[in-house]
Design a protein around this motif. Structure first.
Motif, PDB file in Angstrom:
ATOM      1  N   GLU A   1      -5.608  -6.706  26.396  1.00 33.74           N
ATOM      2  CA  GLU A   1      -5.115  -5.348  26.624  1.00 33.74           C
ATOM      3  C   GLU A   1      -6.274  -4.361  26.584  1.00 33.74           C
ATOM      4  N   ILE A   2      -6.255  -3.406  27.515  1.00 31.30           N
ATOM      5  CA  ILE A   2      -7.318  -2.404  27.550  1.00 31.30           C
ATOM      6  C   ILE A   2      -7.237  -1.469  26.358  1.00 31.30           C
ATOM      7  N   ARG A   3      -5.989  -1.184  25.884  1.00 27.61           N
ATOM      8  CA  ARG A   3      -5.808  -0.318  24.725  1.00 27.61           C
ATOM      9  C   ARG A   3      -4.743  -0.931  23.808  1.00 27.61           C
ATOM     10  N   PRO A   4      -5.119  -1.917  22.999  1.00 25.57           N
ATOM     11  CA  PRO A   4      -4.130  -2.446  22.048  1.00 25.57           C
ATOM     12  C   PRO A   4      -3.667  -1.320  21.132  1.00 25.57           C
ATOM     13  N   ARG A   5      -2.366  -1.262  20.873  1.00 26.47           N
ATOM     14  CA  ARG A   5      -1.854  -0.176  20.040  1.00 26.47           C
ATOM     15  C   ARG A   5      -0.506  -0.582  19.440  1.00 26.47           C
ATOM     16  N   PHE A   6      -0.075   0.215  18.484  1.00 24.82           N
ATOM     17  CA  PHE A   6       1.226   0.041  17.850  1.00 24.82           C
ATOM     18  C   PHE A   6       1.319  -1.276  17.075  1.00 24.82           C
ATOM     19  N   GLY A   7       0.207  -1.714  16.483  1.00 23.46           N
ATOM     20  CA  GLY A   7       0.241  -2.926  15.681  1.00 23.46           C
ATOM     21  C   GLY A   7       0.548  -4.147  16.520  1.00 23.46           C
ATOM     22  N   VAL A   8       1.498  -4.974  16.056  1.00 24.96           N
ATOM     23  CA  VAL A   8       1.823  -6.199  16.787  1.00 24.96           C
ATOM     24  C   VAL A   8       2.738  -5.922  17.977  1.00 24.96           C
ATOM     25  N   MET A   9       3.156  -4.680  18.146  1.00 27.76           N
ATOM     26  CA  MET A   9       4.005  -4.335  19.286  1.00 27.76           C
ATOM     27  C   MET A   9       3.247  -4.519  20.608  1.00 27.76           C
ATOM     28  N   ARG A  10       1.992  -4.143  20.627  1.00 27.44           N
ATOM     29  CA  ARG A  10       1.156  -4.355  21.816  1.00 27.44           C
ATOM     30  C   ARG A  10      -0.225  -4.800  21.353  1.00 27.44           C
ATOM     31  N   SER A  11      -0.288  -6.036  20.921  1.00 28.81           N
ATOM     32  CA  SER A  11      -1.536  -6.611  20.441  1.00 28.81           C
ATOM     33  C   SER A  11      -2.142  -7.494  21.530  1.00 28.81           C
ATOM     34  N   ARG A  12      -3.336  -7.964  21.284  1.00 32.32           N
ATOM     35  CA  ARG A  12      -3.971  -8.851  22.262  1.00 32.32           C
ATOM     36  C   ARG A  12      -3.537 -10.302  22.057  1.00 32.32           C
ATOM     37  N   GLU A  13      -3.426 -10.709  20.811  1.00 31.01           N
ATOM     38  CA  GLU A  13      -2.945 -12.053  20.501  1.00 31.01           C
ATOM     39  C   GLU A  13      -1.545 -11.946  19.916  1.00 31.01           C
TER      40      GLU A  13
ATOM     41  N   GLN B   1       0.847  -1.193   0.000  1.00 28.61           N
ATOM     42  CA  GLN B   1       0.000   0.000   0.000  1.00 28.61           C
ATOM     43  C   GLN B   1       0.884   1.246   0.000  1.00 28.61           C
ATOM     44  N   LYS B   2       0.395   2.304  -0.648  1.00 26.73           N
ATOM     45  CA  LYS B   2       1.139   3.559  -0.651  1.00 26.73           C
ATOM     46  C   LYS B   2       1.023   4.295   0.673  1.00 26.73           C
ATOM     47  N   GLU B   3      -0.138   4.184   1.313  1.00 28.07           N
ATOM     48  CA  GLU B   3      -0.396   4.910   2.549  1.00 28.07           C
ATOM     49  C   GLU B   3      -0.690   3.942   3.691  1.00 28.07           C
ATOM     50  N   ALA B   4      -0.288   4.320   4.884  1.00 28.69           N
ATOM     51  CA  ALA B   4      -0.583   3.532   6.077  1.00 28.69           C
ATOM     52  C   ALA B   4      -1.934   3.947   6.635  1.00 28.69           C
ATOM     53  N   PRO B   5      -2.628   3.068   7.355  1.00 30.71           N
ATOM     54  CA  PRO B   5      -3.913   3.447   7.974  1.00 30.71           C
ATOM     55  C   PRO B   5      -3.713   4.529   9.019  1.00 30.71           C
ATOM     56  N   ASN B   6      -4.774   5.269   9.277  1.00 29.17           N
ATOM     57  CA  ASN B   6      -4.695   6.405  10.203  1.00 29.17           C
ATOM     58  C   ASN B   6      -4.325   6.001  11.621  1.00 29.17           C
ATOM     59  N   ASP B   7      -4.663   4.763  12.029  1.00 28.02           N
ATOM     60  CA  ASP B   7      -4.397   4.362  13.410  1.00 28.02           C
ATOM     61  C   ASP B   7      -2.976   3.817  13.600  1.00 28.02           C
ATOM     62  N   ALA B   8      -2.186   3.790  12.533  1.00 23.31           N
ATOM     63  CA  ALA B   8      -0.808   3.300  12.629  1.00 23.31           C
ATOM     64  C   ALA B   8       0.089   4.446  13.064  1.00 23.31           C
ATOM     65  N   GLN B   9       0.535   4.408  14.332  1.00 23.78           N
ATOM     66  CA  GLN B   9       1.255   5.542  14.917  1.00 23.78           C
ATOM     67  C   GLN B   9       2.769   5.410  14.862  1.00 23.78           C
ATOM     68  N   ILE B  10       3.284   4.190  14.831  1.00 26.01           N
ATOM     69  CA  ILE B  10       4.732   4.011  14.836  1.00 26.01           C
ATOM     70  C   ILE B  10       5.173   3.343  13.541  1.00 26.01           C
ATOM     71  N   ALA B  11       6.467   3.433  13.255  1.00 27.37           N
ATOM     72  CA  ALA B  11       6.994   3.003  11.962  1.00 27.37           C
ATOM     73  C   ALA B  11       6.715   1.536  11.663  1.00 27.37           C
TER      74      ALA B  11
ATOM     75  N   LEU C   1      -7.536  -7.713  11.656  1.00 28.57           N
ATOM     76  CA  LEU C   1      -8.843  -8.361  11.748  1.00 28.57           C
ATOM     77  C   LEU C   1      -9.763  -7.603  12.691  1.00 28.57           C
ATOM     78  N   ALA C   2      -9.242  -7.246  13.861  1.00 26.63           N
ATOM     79  CA  ALA C   2      -9.971  -6.474  14.866  1.00 26.63           C
ATOM     80  C   ALA C   2      -8.920  -5.814  15.749  1.00 26.63           C
ATOM     81  N   SER C   3      -9.359  -5.040  16.710  1.00 30.06           N
ATOM     82  CA  SER C   3      -8.416  -4.338  17.572  1.00 30.06           C
ATOM     83  C   SER C   3      -7.470  -5.317  18.264  1.00 30.06           C
ATOM     84  N   GLY C   4      -6.169  -5.183  17.987  1.00 36.99           N
ATOM     85  CA  GLY C   4      -5.181  -6.052  18.617  1.00 36.99           C
ATOM     86  C   GLY C   4      -5.095  -7.445  18.036  1.00 36.99           C
TER      87      GLY C   4
END
Length: 561
Positions: free
Chosen positions: A142-154, A11-21, A35-38
């Motif tokens: 995780e209460i707030r999964p974030r940063f992709g697979v860096m802090r995911s639920r699974e 993809q040329k652009e990353a999704p808006n929720d992708a905060q880190i490289a 698939l879903a959050s985290g």
């Protein structure tokens, strides 16, 4: 592999929720799909990288003498109740009932299961020591999964557990695992640090974390500029200091109006923040306590937890009920117990709250009061190293591994015993050793990327080489040369990707750089006319022209160096 035969949804652009490289690039390069959050699916290229990480870990763990097992993700509540963690673990433990209304959980870790296994099958000291490991899926809600697979639920984790007759054997295995982990992260091509750490809710007395150095890291790690000392900022311990200054100022109460922050008070009174003392009110099991620190220092919550047990910061309402004035709390005439940090204890002529609205004290001193003191603060850059050698440097790190000396926390609770040489029953000692495999992939990207994409370490790159033939579908000469070189690489055991798509050269170049493939060879009609190819390394701007018949040996040499 040919590009037309594999799914690579760049993809040329990353999704808006992708905060880190790493999150941005793993989505853009088509390594993962949300698939879903985290929760993420690993696509073919991403799985390729993931499996290479797993293979290195598996090879080194096998070399260390550990035995691979595979334990269930779903675990019965009874095991967690037996260890005492069913209620203590918190909301991250996803609990559910099966159709028979029996309680289960999705595993965030496997201490209970492996201890139950050991209690069944290890019964004699002659079987010890033993180390079991697995590469398995974990789930933490995780209460707030974030940063992709860096802090995911699974996520996927390598977790290992060792069993020993005594503490000496446990410590030997701990050192062996320390060396094994160092080899793993060196083979992965990562710039890392092994640091002393707090054991958290896993338990045990001694633990070491392994951090990949990256600006996006969530942890601050401290290391000496002249020795091998390194520790998570939570674990840097300071000793009581010798008092070298004597008071010289006269204490005075100064009107500071509505100024409450250390920064603003220091600016208003024209002093450094390091000359101020701040007081923090916390609530513990048996009431409230006041903690005093130097104004430029931060409270280390892990140290407070270890010192006083569970605590929380007092609310504004609770502070008011204590008769204290938020923003103007001082260190004198308090009606609750005061604990002073070692660095604050040696201060003289300092500024602090006056315990009166809109007033602070200048020229304050501790006087002859016998203070209760403790190590309460975080380290700051330039602090003397606790080992007495050099000064501390602080960098950000991503935790990718953690090893623990658990002792008998789980084995005692779950009756994991063996018969000792004397014929008496003995509780086994345990060690625990984890690596976050999916997190390793993200951390490697956080440490190795540029504005064009990923720069994978060669040991975990999805392919070693990409061949980019320009006009492959139109020029039979380019196609024949590219196919010939492609087959030569396959025969030589080189992991090679042939970009056989009907795309412009710029798109093919951009995709190869986005994917982080270490080596690239370009073929065009002009190259074929001159019996040449163009070589470029992903981590270098230099382009090299080679004779076609030298290309294979040149690439082999590059890959092997």
């Amino acid at each position: 592999m040919k590009t037309s035969q594999i799914l690579i949804p760049t993809q040329k652009e990353a999704p808006n929720d992708a905060q880190i490289a790493s999150h941005q690039l793993m989505i853009r390069a088509g390594l993962i799909s949300k698939l879903a959050s985290g929760l993420y699916s690993y696509l073919p290229i991403g799985l390729n990288v993931l499996q290479k990480v797993e293979n290195i870990i598996r090879e080194e763990m096998n070399q260390s003498g550990a035995q691979e097992v595979l334990m269930p993700v779903v675990q019965p509540a009874e095991l967690w109740q037996e260890s005492g963690r069913w209620d203590a673990y918190g909301a991250e433990l996803l609990r559910f009932n099966d159709r028979h209304n029996r309680k289960f959980c999705l595993s965030p870790t496997h201490e209970e299961v492996i201890t139950d296994l050991a209690s069944q099958y290890l019964n004699s000291y002659k079987q010890l020591p033993m180390n079991f490991y697995q590469i398995q899926t974990k789930f933490r809600d995780e209460i707030r999964p974030r940063f992709g697979v860096m802090r995911s639920r699974e996520f996927i984790m390598k977790d290992a557990y060792s069993f020993h007759l005594d503490a000496a054997s446990m410590k030997l295995e701990f050192e062996k695992m320390h060396a094994t982990y160092c080899r793993i992260f060196e083979r992965l091509g990562l710039n890392y640090r092994a640091v002393l750490a707090d054991s958290g809710n896993i338990g045990g007395d001694n633990s070491v974390e392994f951090h990949v150095l990256a600006e996006s890291g969530e942890d601050a790690i401290c290391f000496s500029d002249t020795s091998n000392y390194a520790a998570n900022i939570e674990k840097v311990a300071f000793s009581q200091q010798e008092k070298i200054n004597t008071p010289s100022a006269i204490e005075a109460q100064v009107l500071t109006k509505k100024i409450t922050s250390i920064k603003d008070v220091a600016q208003f009174l024209n002093v450094e923040a390091s000359q101020c003392v701040k007081t923090i009110i916390i609530k513990v099991v048996d009431g409230y306590k006041a903690l005093a620190l130097r104004g430029d220092h931060e409270l280390n919550e892990a140290k407070v937890q270890n010192l006083l047990g569970d605590f929380k910061f007092a609310s504004d309402a609770e502070i008011k009920t204590l008769g204290l004035k938020k923003g103007f709390i001082g260190v004198k005439d308090l009606n609750i117990e005061l604990i002073v940090d070692y660095a604050a204890e040696v201060m003289v002529d300092f500024v602090c709250g006056a315990n009166e609205w809109d007033y602070h004290l200048t020229g304050a001193n501790w006087g002859n009061v016998l203070l209760q003191t403790a190590d309460l603060r975080n380290a700051v850059a330039g602090d003397p190293s606790p080992d007495g050698k050099g000064k501390l440097v602080i960098k950000r790190g991503i935790e990718v591994g953690h090893i623990f000396q658990l002792g008998n926390k789980y084995s005692k609770a779950m009756n994991a015993n063996v018969i000792g040489e004397s014929g008496k029953s003995l509780t086994m000692m345990m060690g625990c050793y984890g690596i976050g495999i999916t997190r390793v992939v993200a951390a490697a990207i956080e440490q190795n990327y540029d504005n064009r994409g990923i720069i994978f370490p060669s040991s975990i790159a999805p392919f070693a080489l990409v061949i980019v033939p320009i006009n492959y579908s139109k020029s039979i000469r380019v196609k024949n040369s590219a196919d010939m070189l492609y087959q030569q690489c396959l025969d030589a055991g080189i992991e090679v990707l042939l970009d056989d798509r009907k795309e412009r050269a710029g798109i093919m170049f951009a995709n190869s750089e986005l994917l982080g493939i270490p080596h690239r060879i370009v073929l065009s009609d002009m190259h074929v006319d001159n019996d040449n190819v163009e070589y470029k390394a992903r981590n270098s701007p230099e382009k090299i022209t080679l004779k076609f018949n030298h290309a294979l040996s040149f690439v082999q040499n590059k890959i092997n160096t």
